[in-house]
Each structure stands twice: as C-alpha cells, then as structure tokens.
Design an enzyme around this catalytic site. Sequence first.
Site, PDB file in Angstrom:
ATOM      1  N   HIS A  97      10.585  -7.017  -3.121  1.00  0.00           N
ATOM      2  CA  HIS A  97      11.703  -6.195  -3.592  1.00  0.00           C
ATOM      3  C   HIS A  97      12.221  -5.257  -2.507  1.00  0.00           C
ATOM      4  CE1 HIS A  97      11.127  -6.645  -8.259  1.00  0.00           C
ATOM      5  NE2 HIS A  97      11.304  -7.799  -7.626  1.00  0.00           N
TER       6      HIS A  97
ATOM      7  N   GLU B  62      16.690 -12.475 -14.289  1.00  0.00           N
ATOM      8  CA  GLU B  62      15.236 -12.329 -14.449  1.00  0.00           C
ATOM      9  C   GLU B  62      14.784 -10.942 -14.024  1.00  0.00           C
ATOM     10  OE1 GLU B  62      10.937 -12.605 -13.029  1.00  0.00           O
ATOM     11  OE2 GLU B  62      12.761 -11.937 -12.009  1.00  0.00           O
TER      12      GLU B  62
END
Length: 473
Positions: A286, A170
């Site tokens: 992230h 993804e």
Amino acid sequence: MKRRFAVAGFSLAVVLGCGTLPAAATDSAPAANTAVAAPDVDVTKVRAHLSELSAIAGRNGGNRRSTTQGYRDSVAYVKGKLQAAGYTVTEQPCTSGCTSGAGPNLIAEWPKGDAGNVYMFGAHLDGVSAGPGMNDNGSGSAALLENALTLAQQNPAMRNRVRFAWWTDEEQGLNGSDFYVRSLSSTERARIKAYYNFDMIASTNGGYFINHITSSAAAPMKAYWDSLGLQPEENTEGAGRSDDYSFEQYSIPTSGYAMGASARKTSAQAAKWGGTASRAYDPCYHSSCDTLTNINTTGLDRASDGIAYTIWQRAVDSGTGGDCDTAGAVVNGGFESGTSPWTGTTGAIGAHSGQSAHSGSRFAWLGGNGTTSTESLSQTVTVPAGCSTASLTYWLHIDTDESGSTAYDKFTVKAGGTTLATLSNANAGSGYVQRSVDLSAYAGQTVTLTFTAGEDRSLQTGFLLDDVTLQNG
C-alpha cells in the site's frame, strides 16, 4: 489486498489412472493427474501484462484506484486481450455497495465444459491511491489474465466450466466481489463448485501461502507447490481480507495463493524460503514503491503455473472417458498441515526427532515402542468412478531392533475391512521404499483407508510412513 481488522504427519495420496505428480522440485508444471498435462505459463508474458498496468497507472496520476480512469483503462486492457482470444466478456457495473464512481467488475467464461459445474478464478484489478499497485494486485490480475489466454490458446477438451473475474473496489471493502455474489440467484451460486483467489502473489520478501490449505478446494494448489518442495503454509494473514471472503459468506468453497502483505516473516520461514526474517513480506504494501521493481518473479512464476495446474485438474477433460479428478481425494496427504482429517493415533504425526521424513518435515511414525502396542491412522477417501485403474502408493521406512526373518511386528494396509498389504520387521531396510496397493476395485466408492502397526512384547520396530499418492495402477 484490503486491510481488514475484524472479520465476522501421515502422508497419503491415492493414485488413479490419470497420471502422476512428480516428486522432484521444478518450476515447470508437474505432470497432472489428467491425461492432458497442464501447460507451463510463460512468466515473461505475465510480466508484460504488469508492464502495461504500470504504464496505465503512469498515465493516470500514478495509480489504478477503482474510481479512477486508471482503473477503467485497466479494465479496457484486460477486456481487449480476452476478446481477442475469443472470450465473451461482460462488464458488470457495481450498482450497490461500491464506492461512488467505482468502475465495473469484469467477467469472462470459457464457453466449454459442463455449465452446471463452474470453477471460478478471480483477482482484484483495483489498487490503492498511493501507487501503481504492481504486487497488490497487478500480480494476481496479470497471472490470471495470462492463464485465461493460455487456456484459450491450448483449447483443450473441457470437463467442467471455467470462469474468470477481475474485481472492482476490493481495496474499499471487497465491494465488487460482494456485489457479484449477492447478485447471483441461489441456483447460480450452487453451480460454482469452488472459487480461487489470487491477491499479492509476487511479494519480494514473501512466503508461500494457501487459503484453507487443508480443504478439498485447496488440494490441487497445494499439490503443485508441494511438488516444488515449497512446504506452503496457511494464509492466516489474508483470512477475510480479500475477495474469497465474499464467496465464503455464501458457503462456496474457496482457496487461493498469496505471498504475504505487511505481516513479518518469521525466522523459521526465512530458513525455509529465504528472505529476511522480521521484515514485512511486502515492504511496499500500500505504498508508492509498489512498482515493477517490487515483484518477485520466481514467486510469480510458481503461482502462475499453480493456477494452470488447478484449472487443468478441476476442469480439463482427462481423456479417459470419465471424471478422474483425484485432487482432494486425500486431504493433508503430506502431514505438513497438522493432523486433520486423519483419525486414530494422531500423535504419530509430527516432525519427530531421531528419524526423518521422506520429504518435507513431517511424517507418521507408527510403532517403535518396544512394547505390546497397536497404533493406526485412517482417512475416508472417495475413489473417482472415472478412473480405469487406481493404486495407493506410499513411502515406508521400516526400522527395527529385531533380527532374523520371523515376523514379530507387523504393518497392514486396509481398505474398509479388507487387508491389502502386510509387512513386518523382516522387511526392514536402511531407508524409505515406495510401495503400492491396488484400489481399482474401489472406483466409484467411498472407502476408509487404515494403516496399522502392531508390536509384540519387546524389541522395537518403527514403521515410518510418508508421501502416499494416488497414481496409475
């Protein structure tokens, strides 16, 4: 969740003979609109899955990127749990469109219910190389896994089919889910009635966001969070950035939960949900700090239970001998999501000053002008054929400057051309009163429900409408 920069108040709910959703806020699952209530998913078990995913990352260079052994070990962990619970699990190699060396998608289907009506629930299992990816997206993966295990343990009678998916790659471009949907025949795609996505559902400074919040697909997800008083909002940040987009590209209805990524919380959101304004929903998005300490357990619990509620609404047999799935029968029932799909005097919907909503911040204020006027709101609703009884309940506050028992200003409720209730200034009181009308005769029919306020020449009467629901009659 993948970074993506370019991507191609009147409250009505109809109550059917299948149970009710409570108004009180609680973190346990509300009573479902089915005879079999959805379970309360144990968040400690969800966190245990997260701990295992964290340990897997720790043994494999600190991350679970789709091309690494950390990802393949994550697949093995989820697969082992599902197989032990009785699922037949399929590893689907991504043979086109995925990053070279990416691991497989993981698909598990509960083998009960109508295979022609599939409700699919998915989350991406891969993470970025910067860290272990506990919120992004261990949170969605773990919540989905525990829901699958809970479904197997409860083993209810099923009306429709439930399919679970954990996606690869993804973070590199929604590649695993895109490959899956592309691989399906048109007939197989048509069997999927809705896809639900769960990506970053435990952000530490998060909000409560729902994909396509006013859609029919989103209705059970919103109903659950509404029952907790969360006042969820549209997931604008996540639009086109997670695996639901792969299904949208083939016109499959989608929804899902999220708590936010790098976008910043507004002051209004901080006042509503807590947390810190002008700070990212997930300050570790992230990043290497996306560890087990980067998990909002309360949000994770609320999302996990909302997933269970949606599964039970969409697929579990109601026990009434027919399909009595009321979720989505009325869209935007709390007026908290704008005016669509209501028609008529839509300016009556809002967070009006001088009066208050029964719950949330928005309601419909019909009348109250003190002049000759007529205002109305309508929505077309299908009453499911499988419900033995159906009653429309609503909360109404009548505020008036009239006196005495003469009905000068009137409020009516109609189904089609039939008037089901008439109230007036003579029924005024100090607050909201819950009222209902019988819709049992409309089971299996599509009918336009209309609420109308008519005032005579002077002395205002305002009819404040909120929180209409479909319940046992």
